[in-house]
Design a protein around this motif. Structure first.
Motif, PDB file in Angstrom:
ATOM      1  N   LEU A 132     -11.296  35.482  19.090  1.00  0.00           N
ATOM      2  CA  LEU A 132     -11.739  34.108  18.814  1.00  0.00           C
ATOM      3  C   LEU A 132     -13.245  33.967  19.010  1.00  0.00           C
ATOM      4  N   GLY A 133     -13.781  34.617  20.047  1.00  0.00           N
ATOM      5  CA  GLY A 133     -15.226  34.601  20.262  1.00  0.00           C
ATOM      6  C   GLY A 133     -15.980  35.243  19.109  1.00  0.00           C
ATOM      7  N   ALA A 134     -15.436  36.336  18.583  1.00  0.00           N
ATOM      8  CA  ALA A 134     -16.064  36.993  17.432  1.00  0.00           C
ATOM      9  C   ALA A 134     -16.067  36.076  16.222  1.00  0.00           C
ATOM     10  N   LEU A 135     -14.956  35.390  15.991  1.00  0.00           N
ATOM     11  CA  LEU A 135     -14.900  34.443  14.878  1.00  0.00           C
ATOM     12  C   LEU A 135     -15.874  33.291  15.076  1.00  0.00           C
ATOM     13  N   PHE A 136     -16.012  32.812  16.316  1.00  0.00           N
ATOM     14  CA  PHE A 136     -16.954  31.732  16.602  1.00  0.00           C
ATOM     15  C   PHE A 136     -18.384  32.161  16.283  1.00  0.00           C
ATOM     16  N   PHE A 137     -18.795  33.345  16.774  1.00  0.00           N
ATOM     17  CA  PHE A 137     -20.164  33.803  16.520  1.00  0.00           C
ATOM     18  C   PHE A 137     -20.396  34.066  15.037  1.00  0.00           C
ATOM     19  N   LEU A 138     -19.372  34.541  14.341  1.00  0.00           N
ATOM     20  CA  LEU A 138     -19.508  34.739  12.907  1.00  0.00           C
ATOM     21  C   LEU A 138     -19.647  33.400  12.183  1.00  0.00           C
ATOM     22  N   ALA A 139     -18.898  32.391  12.639  1.00  0.00           N
ATOM     23  CA  ALA A 139     -19.009  31.052  12.041  1.00  0.00           C
ATOM     24  C   ALA A 139     -20.391  30.454  12.287  1.00  0.00           C
ATOM     25  N   VAL A 140     -20.946  30.669  13.479  1.00  0.00           N
ATOM     26  CA  VAL A 140     -22.303  30.182  13.773  1.00  0.00           C
ATOM     27  C   VAL A 140     -23.306  30.886  12.859  1.00  0.00           C
ATOM     28  N   ALA A 141     -23.120  32.188  12.650  1.00  0.00           N
ATOM     29  CA  ALA A 141     -24.032  32.932  11.772  1.00  0.00           C
ATOM     30  C   ALA A 141     -23.947  32.419  10.339  1.00  0.00           C
ATOM     31  N   ILE A 142     -22.748  32.155   9.868  1.00  0.00           N
ATOM     32  CA  ILE A 142     -22.596  31.632   8.508  1.00  0.00           C
ATOM     33  C   ILE A 142     -23.188  30.227   8.415  1.00  0.00           C
ATOM     34  N   GLY A 143     -23.006  29.414   9.472  1.00  0.00           N
ATOM     35  CA  GLY A 143     -23.619  28.082   9.493  1.00  0.00           C
ATOM     36  C   GLY A 143     -25.130  28.153   9.504  1.00  0.00           C
ATOM     37  N   PHE A 160     -32.020  35.443  14.815  1.00  0.00           N
ATOM     38  CA  PHE A 160     -30.849  34.820  15.425  1.00  0.00           C
ATOM     39  C   PHE A 160     -29.596  35.113  14.594  1.00  0.00           C
ATOM     40  N   LEU A 161     -29.744  35.046  13.285  1.00  0.00           N
ATOM     41  CA  LEU A 161     -28.629  35.334  12.388  1.00  0.00           C
ATOM     42  C   LEU A 161     -28.113  36.749  12.618  1.00  0.00           C
ATOM     43  N   LEU A 162     -29.004  37.726  12.657  1.00  0.00           N
ATOM     44  CA  LEU A 162     -28.604  39.102  12.904  1.00  0.00           C
ATOM     45  C   LEU A 162     -28.011  39.262  14.301  1.00  0.00           C
ATOM     46  N   GLY A 163     -28.566  38.538  15.288  1.00  0.00           N
ATOM     47  CA  GLY A 163     -28.029  38.592  16.652  1.00  0.00           C
ATOM     48  C   GLY A 163     -26.607  38.066  16.718  1.00  0.00           C
ATOM     49  N   PHE A 164     -26.343  36.939  16.072  1.00  0.00           N
ATOM     50  CA  PHE A 164     -24.993  36.370  16.075  1.00  0.00           C
ATOM     51  C   PHE A 164     -24.008  37.294  15.364  1.00  0.00           C
ATOM     52  N   VAL A 165     -24.426  37.894  14.252  1.00  0.00           N
ATOM     53  CA  VAL A 165     -23.554  38.826  13.542  1.00  0.00           C
ATOM     54  C   VAL A 165     -23.300  40.060  14.412  1.00  0.00           C
ATOM     55  N   GLY A 166     -24.327  40.547  15.100  1.00  0.00           N
ATOM     56  CA  GLY A 166     -24.168  41.706  15.986  1.00  0.00           C
ATOM     57  C   GLY A 166     -23.199  41.432  17.130  1.00  0.00           C
ATOM     58  N   VAL A 167     -23.317  40.258  17.754  1.00  0.00           N
ATOM     59  CA  VAL A 167     -22.404  39.890  18.843  1.00  0.00           C
ATOM     60  C   VAL A 167     -20.984  39.762  18.309  1.00  0.00           C
ATOM     61  N   ALA A 168     -20.831  39.185  17.126  1.00  0.00           N
ATOM     62  CA  ALA A 168     -19.496  39.040  16.524  1.00  0.00           C
ATOM     63  C   ALA A 168     -18.874  40.402  16.245  1.00  0.00           C
ATOM     64  N   ILE A 169     -19.659  41.337  15.745  1.00  0.00           N
ATOM     65  CA  ILE A 169     -19.145  42.677  15.475  1.00  0.00           C
ATOM     66  C   ILE A 169     -18.744  43.365  16.776  1.00  0.00           C
ATOM     67  N   TYR A 170     -19.571  43.249  17.825  1.00  0.00           N
ATOM     68  CA  TYR A 170     -19.257  43.877  19.111  1.00  0.00           C
ATOM     69  C   TYR A 170     -17.975  43.288  19.710  1.00  0.00           C
ATOM     70  N   MET A 171     -17.855  41.962  19.702  1.00  0.00           N
ATOM     71  CA  MET A 171     -16.666  41.332  20.277  1.00  0.00           C
ATOM     72  C   MET A 171     -15.412  41.689  19.472  1.00  0.00           C
ATOM     73  N   GLY A 172     -15.531  41.738  18.160  1.00  0.00           N
ATOM     74  CA  GLY A 172     -14.395  42.137  17.336  1.00  0.00           C
ATOM     75  C   GLY A 172     -13.988  43.576  17.586  1.00  0.00           C
ATOM     76  N   TYR A 173     -14.972  44.457  17.716  1.00  0.00           N
ATOM     77  CA  TYR A 173     -14.695  45.866  18.006  1.00  0.00           C
ATOM     78  C   TYR A 173     -14.035  46.019  19.372  1.00  0.00           C
ATOM     79  N   ARG A 174     -14.531  45.281  20.354  1.00  0.00           N
ATOM     80  CA  ARG A 174     -13.946  45.346  21.707  1.00  0.00           C
ATOM     81  C   ARG A 174     -12.501  44.838  21.696  1.00  0.00           C
ATOM     82  N   ALA A 175     -12.228  43.772  20.935  1.00  0.00           N
ATOM     83  CA  ALA A 175     -10.856  43.257  20.819  1.00  0.00           C
ATOM     84  C   ALA A 175      -9.950  44.304  20.171  1.00  0.00           C
ATOM     85  N   LEU A 176     -10.442  44.994  19.145  1.00  0.00           N
ATOM     86  CA  LEU A 176      -9.654  46.053  18.510  1.00  0.00           C
ATOM     87  C   LEU A 176      -9.401  47.216  19.463  1.00  0.00           C
ATOM     88  N   LEU A 177     -10.402  47.573  20.283  1.00  0.00           N
ATOM     89  CA  LEU A 177     -10.208  48.634  21.272  1.00  0.00           C
ATOM     90  C   LEU A 177      -9.107  48.263  22.267  1.00  0.00           C
TER      91      LEU A 177
END
Length: 187
Positions: A132-143, A160-177
């Protein structure tokens, strides 16, 4: 007025690249190369509490809202150094038969999920909250793509856009792990 075509194209290309990689390489085989499980008997258990205090905490207020706690358990599992960091304490004791699932990091094995067969307890971090955190950061980046400053081509909003996308990717990867670690314990 410029449109944020280049940033939008960059995000869309990352999404398509990720989808392509996930269709070519099965996610479980991709993640399981770094995540595996170890079973054994717990010895030399050492539990610690890491507590981070919010610097804005008033001196007279001791409510838990100003603290972030991590419970760290260091132990050996059949002569292999194991470290687990969870938001709740692990339910293990010396002599328990435990299966841990995680990844090697340096000389220690980092635990993502565990199953204590002696006490019949399973523990893990909440992968759903990370997703959910990854989706939130991705939504902020798209906004942020619709921001006037990004449209005008300013550098700081793009960072900031790249930072939000990077955090979203990291959180999504951690959730998958964590999901992969849980599936290793169940299978």
């Amino acid at each position: 007025m410029k449109r944020p075509v280049s940033s939008f194209t960059l995000i869309i290309s990352f999404i398509f690249l990720g989808a392509l990689l996930m269709s070519v390489i099965k996610p479980s085989s991709f993640l399981s190369s770094s995540v595996h499980s170890i079973s054994g008997t717990v010895s030399n258990l050492n539990n610690e509490l890491l507590e981070y205090v919010n610097p804005e905490k008033p001196t007279h207020d001791h409510s838990s809202a100003y603290y972030q706690r991590f419970y760290v358990s260091n132990f050996n599992l059949n002569d292999r150094a194991i470290q687990a960091k969870f938001s709740t304490p692990m339910s293990i004791q010396d002599g328990d038969s435990v299966t841990v699932s995680g990844y090697p990091k340096g000389n220690t094995f980092q635990v993502l999920a565990y199953h204590n067969t002696t006490q019949q307890v399973v523990g893990t971090e909440n992968w759903f909250v990370l997703a959910l955190g990854a989706l939130f950061f991705l939504a902020v980046a798209i906004g942020l793509l619709n921001s006037e400053l990004v449209i005008e081509g300013a550098l700081v909003p793009k960072l900031f856009l790249l930072g939000f996308v990077g955090v979203a990717i990291y959180m999504g990867y951690r959730a998958l792990l964590i999901r992969e670690a849980i599936s290793l314990l169940q299978g």
